[in-house]
Design a protein around this motif. Structure first.
Motif, PDB file in Angstrom:
ATOM      1  N   UNK A 195       0.813  -1.220   0.000  1.00 55.19           N
ATOM      2  CA  UNK A 195       0.000   0.000   0.000  1.00 55.19           C
ATOM      3  C   UNK A 195       0.845   1.268   0.000  1.00 55.19           C
ATOM      4  N   UNK A 196       1.813   1.328   0.890  1.00 54.99           N
ATOM      5  CA  UNK A 196       2.649   2.524   0.988  1.00 54.99           C
ATOM      6  C   UNK A 196       3.523   2.678  -0.271  1.00 54.99           C
ATOM      7  N   UNK A 197       3.953   1.538  -0.845  1.00 51.87           N
ATOM      8  CA  UNK A 197       4.744   1.593  -2.080  1.00 51.87           C
ATOM      9  C   UNK A 197       3.911   2.184  -3.225  1.00 51.87           C
ATOM     10  N   UNK A 198       2.650   1.761  -3.312  1.00 53.60           N
ATOM     11  CA  UNK A 198       1.754   2.254  -4.370  1.00 53.60           C
ATOM     12  C   UNK A 198       1.565   3.771  -4.254  1.00 53.60           C
ATOM     13  N   UNK A 199       1.219   4.233  -3.060  1.00 50.53           N
ATOM     14  CA  UNK A 199       0.936   5.668  -2.860  1.00 50.53           C
ATOM     15  C   UNK A 199       2.171   6.517  -3.170  1.00 50.53           C
ATOM     16  N   UNK A 200       3.300   6.127  -2.585  1.00 49.05           N
ATOM     17  CA  UNK A 200       4.520   6.933  -2.770  1.00 49.05           C
ATOM     18  C   UNK A 200       4.957   6.931  -4.232  1.00 49.05           C
ATOM     19  N   UNK A 201       4.865   5.794  -4.902  1.00 47.16           N
ATOM     20  CA  UNK A 201       5.340   5.701  -6.285  1.00 47.16           C
ATOM     21  C   UNK A 201       4.524   6.589  -7.225  1.00 47.16           C
ATOM     22  N   UNK A 202       3.199   6.546  -7.094  1.00 46.69           N
ATOM     23  CA  UNK A 202       2.341   7.350  -7.971  1.00 46.69           C
ATOM     24  C   UNK A 202       2.624   8.839  -7.781  1.00 46.69           C
ATOM     25  N   UNK A 203       2.674   9.274  -6.534  1.00 41.99           N
ATOM     26  CA  UNK A 203       2.911  10.705  -6.268  1.00 41.99           C
ATOM     27  C   UNK A 203       4.335  11.118  -6.644  1.00 41.99           C
ATOM     28  N   UNK A 204       5.282  10.207  -6.452  1.00 40.20           N
ATOM     29  CA  UNK A 204       6.674  10.499  -6.820  1.00 40.20           C
ATOM     30  C   UNK A 204       6.781  10.728  -8.326  1.00 40.20           C
ATOM     31  N   UNK A 205       6.158   9.864  -9.115  1.00 39.15           N
ATOM     32  CA  UNK A 205       6.165  10.030 -10.565  1.00 39.15           C
ATOM     33  C   UNK A 205       5.475  11.303 -11.003  1.00 39.15           C
ATOM     34  N   UNK A 206       4.347  11.639 -10.325  1.00 37.50           N
ATOM     35  CA  UNK A 206       3.606  12.848 -10.681  1.00 37.50           C
ATOM     36  C   UNK A 206       4.433  14.104 -10.426  1.00 37.50           C
ATOM     37  N   UNK A 207       5.086  14.151  -9.276  1.00 41.45           N
ATOM     38  CA  UNK A 207       5.915  15.318  -8.939  1.00 41.45           C
ATOM     39  C   UNK A 207       7.097  15.433  -9.903  1.00 41.45           C
ATOM     40  N   UNK A 208       7.707  14.300 -10.215  1.00 43.11           N
ATOM     41  CA  UNK A 208       8.839  14.318 -11.157  1.00 43.11           C
ATOM     42  C   UNK A 208       8.422  14.886 -12.509  1.00 43.11           C
ATOM     43  N   UNK A 209       7.254  14.459 -12.983  1.00 46.06           N
ATOM     44  CA  UNK A 209       6.767  14.921 -14.283  1.00 46.06           C
ATOM     45  C   UNK A 209       6.569  16.441 -14.276  1.00 46.06           C
ATOM     46  N   UNK A 210       5.932  16.949 -13.226  1.00 42.76           N
ATOM     47  CA  UNK A 210       5.676  18.400 -13.153  1.00 42.76           C
ATOM     48  C   UNK A 210       6.995  19.172 -13.050  1.00 42.76           C
ATOM     49  N   UNK A 211       7.939  18.657 -12.247  1.00 41.61           N
ATOM     50  CA  UNK A 211       9.235  19.334 -12.121  1.00 41.61           C
ATOM     51  C   UNK A 211      10.000  19.336 -13.442  1.00 41.61           C
ATOM     52  N   UNK A 212       9.956  18.206 -14.155  1.00 43.15           N
ATOM     53  CA  UNK A 212      10.654  18.116 -15.446  1.00 43.15           C
ATOM     54  C   UNK A 212      10.050  19.103 -16.435  1.00 43.15           C
ATOM     55  N   UNK A 213       8.716  19.152 -16.466  1.00 41.61           N
ATOM     56  CA  UNK A 213       8.041  20.077 -17.385  1.00 41.61           C
ATOM     57  C   UNK A 213       8.380  21.528 -17.049  1.00 41.61           C
ATOM     58  N   UNK A 214       8.497  21.818 -15.758  1.00 42.27           N
ATOM     59  CA  UNK A 214       8.830  23.178 -15.313  1.00 42.27           C
ATOM     60  C   UNK A 214      10.248  23.557 -15.738  1.00 42.27           C
ATOM     61  N   UNK A 215      11.159  22.588 -15.707  1.00 37.66           N
ATOM     62  CA  UNK A 215      12.567  22.885 -16.030  1.00 37.66           C
ATOM     63  C   UNK A 215      12.882  22.788 -17.513  1.00 37.66           C
TER      64      UNK A 215
END
Length: 246
Positions: free
Chosen positions: A44-64
């Protein structure tokens, strides 16, 4: 001197852990039990962290990545590489060090202070092998599976964030995650994960096994297990990266 003494005791405990088991069937049942308890319980914790981690990475990459000469598919490519090479194997392992490591140390530590380990010794059972060996084998097998799931969910989280916010289209993101794929990177991540799993389970077991005193010392052992497991994960991350990627 104290550090050398601790390393020596850790190695002697490992020697005791990997002695030939008295009954292979019992060990097999315990390994399956520990895979469920230490691995699947953390899904459960792996699922939650992984999805949000990928989402944040995508937004940061797009910003940079705002330069017109840099193609948008670089977002998908960068998210995939970051997730596979570092975020899933290392960050998730650090989180598992906190969750699984403290659980192992407190469980074995409680058995030590309530003299259950002494009782196993009196019955002629090797307590180190009986208690620690199934935990090590279970985590080394189940953690890479959790990391593979984390990789897929991390990339999916990036896709979800990119598409819903309009930062990148679905086709471009998928083209990015398919571009310049190097299969060895997956192999590298799984090797790291297996080594980290061994460190988490063995170091946590060590602190639990040599707990002395009462409930307060069990808490101290649990804290030490998380701290030292996390430090060793960071150290071995550097060593394995140097050995496997250069």
């Amino acid at each position: 001197m104290r550090l050398l003494d601790e390393i020596g005791r850790y190695l002697l405990l490992l020697k005791q852990v990997f002695k030939r088991p008295e009954n292979e069937r019992i060990y097999l049942r315990r390994i399956i039990f520990e895979m469920d308890r230490l691995g699947l319980d953390s899904l459960g914790i792996v699922v939650i962290i992984s999805v949000f981690m990928g989402a944040v990475l995508c937004i940061q990459m797009a910003f940079n990545i705002e330069h017109p000469l840099i193609p948008l598919y670089t977002i998908g490519l960068s998210v995939r590489e970051s997730i596979v090479l570092e975020f899933s194997p290392t960050i998730i392992s650090l989180i598992l060090a906190g969750k699984v490591g403290s659980r192992i140390a407190s469980e074995i530590g409680t058995m030590r202070i309530t003299e259950q380990i002494d009782a196993l010794e009196i019955m002629g059972i090797n307590p180190a092998a009986f208690l620690i060996f199934p935990k090590i084998v279970a985590t080394v097998f189940i953690n890479p599976i959790l990391i593979i799931i984390s990789m897929f969910l991390g990339v999916f989280g990036g896709w979800l964030a990119g598409v819903t916010t309009g930062l990148v289209s679905s086709e471009v993101y998928i083209y990015g995650i398919q571009s310049f794929f190097i299969p060895f990177n997956i192999f590298y991540a799984l090797i790291k994960t297996a080594v980290f799993a061994f460190l988490i389970s063995s170091i946590s077991s060590y602190f639990g096994y040599y707990t002395k005193g009462g409930a307060l010392e069990v808490g101290t052992s649990s804290t030490n297990a998380v701290v030292y497991s996390s430090i060793m994960i960071i150290v071995f991350n550097l060593i394995l990266t140097q050995l496997l990627l250069t």
